[in-house]
Design an enzyme around this catalytic site. Structure first.
Site, PDB file in Angstrom:
ATOM      1  N   GLY A 150       0.817  -1.207   0.000  1.00  0.00           N
ATOM      2  CA  GLY A 150       0.000   0.000   0.000  1.00  0.00           C
ATOM      3  C   GLY A 150       0.850   1.256   0.000  1.00  0.00           C
ATOM      4  N   CYS A 151       0.192   2.383  -0.236  1.00  0.00           N
ATOM      5  CA  CYS A 151       0.911   3.659  -0.355  1.00  0.00           C
ATOM      6  C   CYS A 151       1.437   4.141   0.995  1.00  0.00           C
ATOM      7  CB  CYS A 151       0.005   4.708  -0.997  1.00  0.00           C
ATOM      8  SG  CYS A 151      -1.634   4.855  -0.247  1.00  0.00           S
ATOM      9  N   TYR A 152       0.562   4.177   1.995  1.00  0.00           N
ATOM     10  CA  TYR A 152       1.022   4.574   3.331  1.00  0.00           C
ATOM     11  C   TYR A 152       2.084   3.605   3.852  1.00  0.00           C
ATOM     12  CZ  TYR A 152      -2.758   7.999   4.195  1.00  0.00           C
ATOM     13  OH  TYR A 152      -3.599   9.093   4.173  1.00  0.00           O
ATOM     14  N   THR A 155       5.617   4.096   2.258  1.00  0.00           N
ATOM     15  CA  THR A 155       6.293   5.262   2.830  1.00  0.00           C
ATOM     16  C   THR A 155       6.758   4.979   4.253  1.00  0.00           C
ATOM     17  OG1 THR A 155       4.494   6.468   1.734  1.00  0.00           O
ATOM     18  CG2 THR A 155       6.158   7.779   2.862  1.00  0.00           C
TER      19      THR A 155
END
Length: 348
Positions: A150-152, A155
């Site tokens: 996922g994106c979160y 990061t």
């Protein structure tokens, strides 16, 4: 030439896949799947593709698609990929799933956080968690399913991983504050995402319940050799199109200098094309990674409270979704990881 099919091609991540693959010298898109726009010209859905994509949207028939392509990208809501995949499909093609269906190794955790019954738990163990910088050695030509992170989570994990792995921070004290542009919420029409609802405003959401929490805990747990890691993760919606900024806090586990922390980051990322550890006192900004597959990381030691402040920024649609998926495809087929992804960030 790698023949590619995309299911969910008219979502934001799907369109980003199309944009990136158009510039990939070894990939050819042969199937654009979209339940919402069947038989419509793709360039009518996304005008930026006018004269670039001359194809109509098709159904998401994975069984038919498996006969025609080498790899299928599923840029779809949670649950769809798991409901479609089967042994016959996996005997013919490879799947890179951008949803969360195969990211979590404990099916009970998936069902608890996503409120869905998992339709294909038999494939969870073999799926490779596709965070390339950490798991590339687990991807081979025999890999059948890659769970695109996922994106979160991308990061957060990349920002924290070296610090957890090297024992520089106490993982039980991790607090992650994350902010994302509205494209992270998808293209579906929702009142909460209308212009007047998000403009000139910021809000926290999914407080204590966001579904990326167990994914971050699981991967950072591997880094410190624990299966009981718990942390605080709070996402925020900010009024911009794309980008994620993570600021993470944790207690230092030992006395360290700037050089110690920098050396730990360099140990893992110095040779990573897409991870840029910034110079001292330079903080990551979303504008400097927009449209690219780069992750910018910075940090600051806070001696007054004996904490380390870690920061990371990326484009949620590229490194946080489509770009990482293409990076995984490159790994899967033995290509240079940055093929099709050597794109400078857009500014202004």
């Amino acid at each position: 030439m790698i023949k590619v099919g995309i299911i969910g091609a008219t979502g934001y991540a799907g369109n980003e896949l199309v944009r990136l693959l158009l510039g990939h010298k070894d990939a050819e898109i042969v199937w654009l799947g979209s339940r919402s726009y069947i038989d419509q010209n793709y360039s009518d859905v996304y005008r930026n593709m006018f004269k670039l994509v001359d194809a109509k949207c098709m159904d998401d028939n994975m069984e038919q698609l498996a006969n025609e392509v080498d790899v299928i990208f599923t840029a779809t809501p949670q649950g769809l990929c798991a409901s479609l995949v089967n042994d016959e499909i996996l005997s013919k093609t490879k799947i890179i799933d951008l949803s969360a269906d195969f990211r979590l190794k404990d099916v009970n955790v998936y069902e608890q956080w996503y409120k869905l019954e998992h339709k294909a738990p038999q494939y969870i163990d073999e799926a490779v968690y596709g965070l390339c910088e950490i798991n590339r050695d687990k991807v081979s030509k025999d890999t059948r399913i890659i769970a695109n992170p996922g994106c979160y989570t991308t990061t957060s994990i990349l920002t924290l991983y070296p610090m957890v792995k090297e024992g520089i921070i106490n993982p039980d004290t991790i607090i992650i504050d994350a902010k994302s542009g509205t494209s992270g919420a998808g293209r579906g029409a929702k009142v909460a995402n209308l212009f007047c609802e998000v403009n000139e405003s910021m809000k926290a959401y999914g407080v204590g319940t966001h579904r990326h929490t167990p994914e971050i805990e699981e991967q950072l747990g591997y880094a410190c050799g624990r299966d009981d890691l718990k942390l605080i993760f709070t996402p925020h919606l900010v009024p911009m199109n794309r980008g994620i900024l993570v600021t993470a806090y944790a207690n230092l586990a030992k006395d360290v200098t700037y050089e110690d922390v920098k050396a730990a980051y360099d140990k893992y990322y110095d040779k990573e094309y897409f991870v840029r550890v910034l110079p001292k006192d330079v903080c990551p900004e979303t504008r400097w990674v927009e449209g690219s597959n780069f992750v910018d990381i910075g940090f600051k030691i806070e001696p007054r409270t004996n904490r380390l402040i870690m920061m990371g920024a990326l484009d949620n649609l590229v490194k946080g979704a489509a770009g990482q998926a293409v990076q995984n495809m490159n790994l899967l087929f033995g290509l240079p990881e940055n093929e099709g992804l050597q794109i400078a960030p857009m500014f202004p």
